[in-house]
Design an enzyme around this catalytic site. Structure first.
Site, short mmCIF file in Angstrom:
data_model
loop_
_atom_site.label_atom_id
_atom_site.label_comp_id
_atom_site.label_asym_id
_atom_site.label_seq_id
_atom_site.Cartn_x
_atom_site.Cartn_y
_atom_site.Cartn_z
N GLU A 1 -2.74 -1.68 -3.01
CA GLU A 1 -3.81 -0.89 -2.42
C GLU A 1 -3.45 0.59 -2.50
O GLU A 1 -2.27 0.95 -2.48
CB GLU A 1 -3.99 -1.25 -0.94
CG GLU A 1 -4.33 -2.69 -0.68
CD GLU A 1 -4.44 -2.98 0.81
OE1 GLU A 1 -5.00 -4.05 1.15
OE2 GLU A 1 -3.98 -2.16 1.63
N HIS B 1 -8.06 -5.95 7.59
CA HIS B 1 -7.83 -4.92 8.60
C HIS B 1 -8.11 -5.48 9.99
O HIS B 1 -9.24 -5.76 10.35
CB HIS B 1 -8.66 -3.66 8.37
CG HIS B 1 -7.96 -2.42 8.85
ND1 HIS B 1 -7.78 -2.13 10.19
CD2 HIS B 1 -7.35 -1.41 8.19
CE1 HIS B 1 -7.12 -0.99 10.31
NE2 HIS B 1 -6.83 -0.54 9.12
N HIS C 1 0.86 -1.19 0.00
CA HIS C 1 0.00 0.00 0.00
C HIS C 1 0.89 1.24 0.00
O HIS C 1 1.19 1.81 1.05
CB HIS C 1 -0.92 0.00 1.23
CG HIS C 1 -1.94 1.09 1.22
ND1 HIS C 1 -3.14 0.97 1.90
CD2 HIS C 1 -1.96 2.32 0.65
CE1 HIS C 1 -3.84 2.08 1.73
NE2 HIS C 1 -3.14 2.92 1.00
#
Length: 239
Positions: A70, A190, A43
């Protein structure tokens, strides 16, 4: 079996804290695949405080499983993913100063924006996923963006799980059923960890993939990376 993609951002965070190249992010990407992970997630953020854009270019050639990038679809991010051409791009609505992803897309107010971005990615042959809260109306509207998948934002589940697992999982079961009915495949991520992952995986129908970074890399400090990946993989086997 649900696939495990390992987010290696925290490896880069540790490296960046001292400069140099220790720990080596490229080696980490190679190792997590050799140790059984089904994919690698990164990410990159605008301030490059962990994974740097340079890392993304270097990692791509050594991916033999799946590469998931991401990020917020800024012009710089879109230029990167079009050049690197990962297997999957997961779009998140993070502002530039966000510490970590903390909410899903508003697919009603941002519908046109997401349609345009996803259209660009599909023209490049890149699978798309969008980060979503387990909100039925927003998930129904997510199908209108033409995304291939959604990634359920699971921090609320992880927070509530120790007190009431059934209450914690309920909105995610509903969300998964709605997504499947709308023709969307389902990822999740997450704050999933060794304590709450098995319950989540067993209860969420149609789950294709989980992306786990912070907890997994933290556990690896105690168990080692290979054993830790094996522990997470075991929890993703549906009995």
């Amino acid at each position: 079996m649900t696939k495990l993609s390992v987010n290696i951002n925290k490896i880069a965070t540790l490296r960046n804290s001292r400069g140099g190249n220790t720990p080596n992010v490229l080696k980490a990407a190679i190792d997590v695949q050799n140790f059984g992970a089904d994919g690698v997630t990164v990410h990159p953020r605008p301030d490059q405080r962990h994974i740097k854009y340079k890392d993304v270019y270097e990692i791509r050639p050594i991916i033999k499983t799946e590469f998931n990038i991401e990020g917020y679809p800024s012009p710089q991010f879109m230029e990167l993913v079009k050049a690197v051409h990962p297997h999957q791009v997961t779009l998140v609505p993070d502002p530039p100063d966000a510490l970590t992803s903390n909410s899903g897309w508003d697919t009603i107010n941002h519908l046109s924006f997401l349609q345009d971005i996803i259209g660009e990615l599909k023209e490049c042959g890149i699978r798309t996923s969008i980060f979503m809260d387990p909100d039925p109306d927003l998930i129904i509207n997510a199908a209108k963006t033409n995304t291939d998948r959604i990634e359920l934002y699971t921090e609320p589940y992880a927070t509530m799980y120790p007190q009431d697992p059934e209450k914690a999982i309920a909105p995610f079961i509903e969300a998964a059923n709605i997504a499947n009915k709308a023709g969307l495949r389902i990822n999740a991520g997450h704050d999933l960890n060794l304590q709450n992952l098995k319950f989540f995986n067993e209860r969420i129908p149609f789950l294709k993939e989980v992306s786990i970074g912070h907890a997994l890399i933290s556990d690896a400090l105690y168990y080692g990376l290979e054993l830790t990946i094996n522990k997470y993989k075991e929890l993703l086997i549906r009995e």
